[in-house]
Design a protein around this motif. Structure first.
Motif, PDB file in Angstrom:
ATOM      1  N   LEU A 148      -3.805  27.301  30.275  1.00  0.00           N
ATOM      2  CA  LEU A 148      -3.296  28.482  30.626  1.00  0.00           C
ATOM      3  C   LEU A 148      -4.108  29.518  31.235  1.00  0.00           C
ATOM      4  N   SER A 157       9.223  28.702  30.809  1.00  0.00           N
ATOM      5  CA  SER A 157       8.237  28.683  29.761  1.00  0.00           C
ATOM      6  C   SER A 157       8.388  27.975  28.565  1.00  0.00           C
ATOM      7  N   THR A 170       6.698  24.397  29.618  1.00  0.00           N
ATOM      8  CA  THR A 170       4.974  24.727  29.621  1.00  0.00           C
ATOM      9  C   THR A 170       4.670  24.917  28.243  1.00  0.00           C
ATOM     10  N   SER A 197       3.133  26.368  33.595  1.00  0.00           N
ATOM     11  CA  SER A 197       2.649  27.883  33.913  1.00  0.00           C
ATOM     12  C   SER A 197       3.302  28.135  35.212  1.00  0.00           C
ATOM     13  N   GLN A 210      -3.620  30.208  36.838  1.00  0.00           N
ATOM     14  CA  GLN A 210      -2.789  31.403  37.617  1.00  0.00           C
ATOM     15  C   GLN A 210      -3.283  31.627  38.888  1.00  0.00           C
ATOM     16  N   THR A 258       3.729  32.437  29.240  1.00  0.00           N
ATOM     17  CA  THR A 258       3.728  31.337  30.155  1.00  0.00           C
ATOM     18  C   THR A 258       2.443  31.461  31.155  1.00  0.00           C
ATOM     19  N   THR A 259       2.386  32.779  31.461  1.00  0.00           N
ATOM     20  CA  THR A 259       0.993  33.241  32.169  1.00  0.00           C
ATOM     21  C   THR A 259       0.235  34.330  31.575  1.00  0.00           C
TER      22      THR A 259
END
Length: 551
Positions: free
Chosen positions: A18, A150, A153, A171, A216, A262-263
């Protein structure tokens, strides 16, 4: 040598993948493509694969005045559907959140006009996703099923081993869904799956494979403006509700033990993009109230002041989430001038040791200071509390209850959730409190954020102590910001009327009606060998609920 993502992950609690960044040439190509199509969308091409995105039910309640949140278009699905729509794919959102039989409705909906099925996953929807996949694959085994969100992930291994899902997107999903659909459209899906970053998938023999992380996006200006007309509600008799969910950022600078992100890396939209989005939301969709769901709206003072200046001319009401440590009188005055009504502060507890164990980076002094400054600015302080944190004592709970009753300023209390992927979750597995991950995910589908909920006992306090504290805090709620909400779904459940408080005389909380068969996932009905172990508290009798026809 550690990668940049691995180095960051060593300082944080979530999965290392992540903390990677989407910086490859392919990532840049898709971000440029997404940005370009955001300004000049392609016409829908009927020759392209038809995509159905399913949004399932949640039992989670919202207090009186916050019901709009439950019926609002979800931001994640809005972005994924918009990205696909702008790329010319025929995309359809199947919103089963408030259907009396969401599983049946969703299963029937994807039997037609669907070449690829996408399913959004959230903390409390695992049984729905599990059973929907089983039904769909029984009748259409060749239909590709892609999961995102979410929950998948946080525990992709559970979904990929326990269900017949084909792909799990980890993600952020905007770049990945474009790459997946490009491969599916040109007939190279099987050949290209091994090279698509940010997914788990199954090979031709059914073996689960995990690809390298995508990471990301370095900024959020590549994202298109959400096309909210893709949601069924916008085409209904009442049209799109004027209160929606939006954000100017993703991620959070904190690393709380109970919170899954999630991010997790903080990424932001430029002020110019934020301004353009507000112009479209207010002009095209007639939005008059926004819940900014950024995990910490005021994490950067300079930026917050700039955002408030952007919001002010639109003359909307709004609310947001933030930390008590991230406000001061200047920021609060700017938020008030920009139309903010109430700020939701993650207080969780007032106990020093409890906050330290939870990695909150806060203290009682910081909370009390934020409360004073918020009120002096003419804003409402909306406290968010947790009952059941590790280290909690009867004394710390009593102190928190007295504070809540003195100020009557709370917005939410809930029992500690062992959210998959978090430190609390891993500790529960290590201690034996959680014996089966799949059964725990099924059990999460009964949590309603009400006093009668079952809960896992992480601190050893008597059940009656925790429930009594919960009730006292629940009785210290204040009205939410939208008391005249007019888009109540037909099939809704209403809980705990309170005649002593006129603003919640008919009900104190509301949610989707319970999904048929959900009781089989409660602690007293789960199989003993797989049931969450250790100390646990069963549910108290639940209140009757019924639709209120006059709403």
């Amino acid at each position: 040598m550690e990668t940049n993502g691995a180095a960051k992950a060593s300082r944080w609690s979530l999965a290392p993948e992540l903390y990677e960044q989407a910086l490859s040439p392919a990532d840049r190509r898709y971000m440029d493509l997404m940005a370009g199509q955001g300004e000049n969308p392609l016409a829908t091409d009927p020759a392209k694969p038809r995509i159905a995105l399913v949004v399932g039910p949640s039992p989670f309640t919202m207090p009186r005045g916050w019901e709009f949140f439950l019926a609002s278009p979800y931001e994640g699905v809005s972005y994924i559907s918009t990205v696909l729509h702008n790329a010319g794919y025929p995309v359809r959102i199947v919103d089963a959140r408030y259907d009396p039989d969401p599983l049946q409705t969703a299963a029937e909906a994807v039997q037609r006009d669907c070449d690829v099925l996408g399913i959004a996953t959230y903390e409390d929807c695992y049984p729905f996703v599990e059973e929907l996949i089983a039904r769909v694959k029984a009748s259409r085994p060749e239909l590709p099923v892609i999961l995102g969100g979410s929950l998948v992930t946080s525990v992709p291994h559970v979904f990929m081993n326990e269900t017949k899902a084909d792909v799990a997107v980890i993600s952020e999903g905007e770049i990945t869904i474009l790459e997946l659909m490009e491969a599916f459209t040109d007939g190279t899906w099987r050949a290209k799956l091994p090279a698509i970053r940010g997914i788990w998938w199954k090979d031709g023999k059914g073996a689960v494979q995990a690809n390298p992380a995508r990471g990301q996006m370095p900024h959020l200006d590549s994202l298109p403006r959400m096309n909210l007309s893709l949601w069924p509600q916008s085409n209904g008799p009442r049209g799109l509700q004027p209160q929606i969910i939006a954000s100017h950022s993703r991620g959070c600078k904190m690393d709380c033990s109970f919170c899954y992100r999630t991010t997790p890396q903080l990424r932001e939209k430029s002020p110019e993009k934020f301004d353009r989005e507000l112009a479209e939301l207010t002009g095209k969709y007639h939005v008059n109230f926004i819940f900014f769901v950024d995990l910490t709206f005021t994490s950067n003072k300079k930026r917050t002041l700039e955002l408030c200046e952007i919001i002010k001319p639109y003359k909307i009401g709004w609310t947001c989430l933030t930390r008590c440590a991230d406000v001061d009188p200047e920021v609060l005055a700017a938020m008030k001038a920009a139309g903010c009504d109430i700020i939701l502060f993650g207080v969780e507890s007032l106990g020093a040791d409890i906050l330290r164990k939870a990695r909150k980076g806060s203290s009682e002094h910081v909370v009390l200071r934020a409360l004073q400054w918020t009120r002096e600015a003419g804003l409402r302080f909306g406290g968010l509390m947790i009952v059941g944190l590790p280290g909690e004592t009867e004394e710390s709970l009593e102190h928190a209850c007295q504070w809540a009753e003195e100020n009557r300023h709370l917005t939410r209390v809930k029992y500690l959730s062992a959210m998959p992927g978090t430190t609390v979750y891993r500790d529960g597995i290590k201690s034996g409190l959680i014996r089966s991950e799949a059964e725990h995910l099924r059990w999460l589908s009964v949590e309603q954020a009400l006093v009668h909920d079952e809960f896992l006992n992480y601190n050893g306090l008597p059940e009656a102590v925790s429930r009594r504290a919960y009730q006292r805090m629940y009785d210290s709620y204040q009205p939410g910001p939208v008391m005249d909400f007019k888009h109540f779904p037909e099939h809704f459940a209403y809980f705990y009327p309170d005649a002593e408080r006129p603003w919640r005389a008919r009900f104190s909380s509301a949610s989707a009606a319970p999904v048929p068969g959900v009781d089989r996932f409660r602690l007293d009905t789960l199989r003993p060998r797989a049931m969450p172990g250790g100390s646990r508290a069963g549910a108290v009798p639940r209140p009757d609920h019924a639709p209120l026809a006059s709403l």
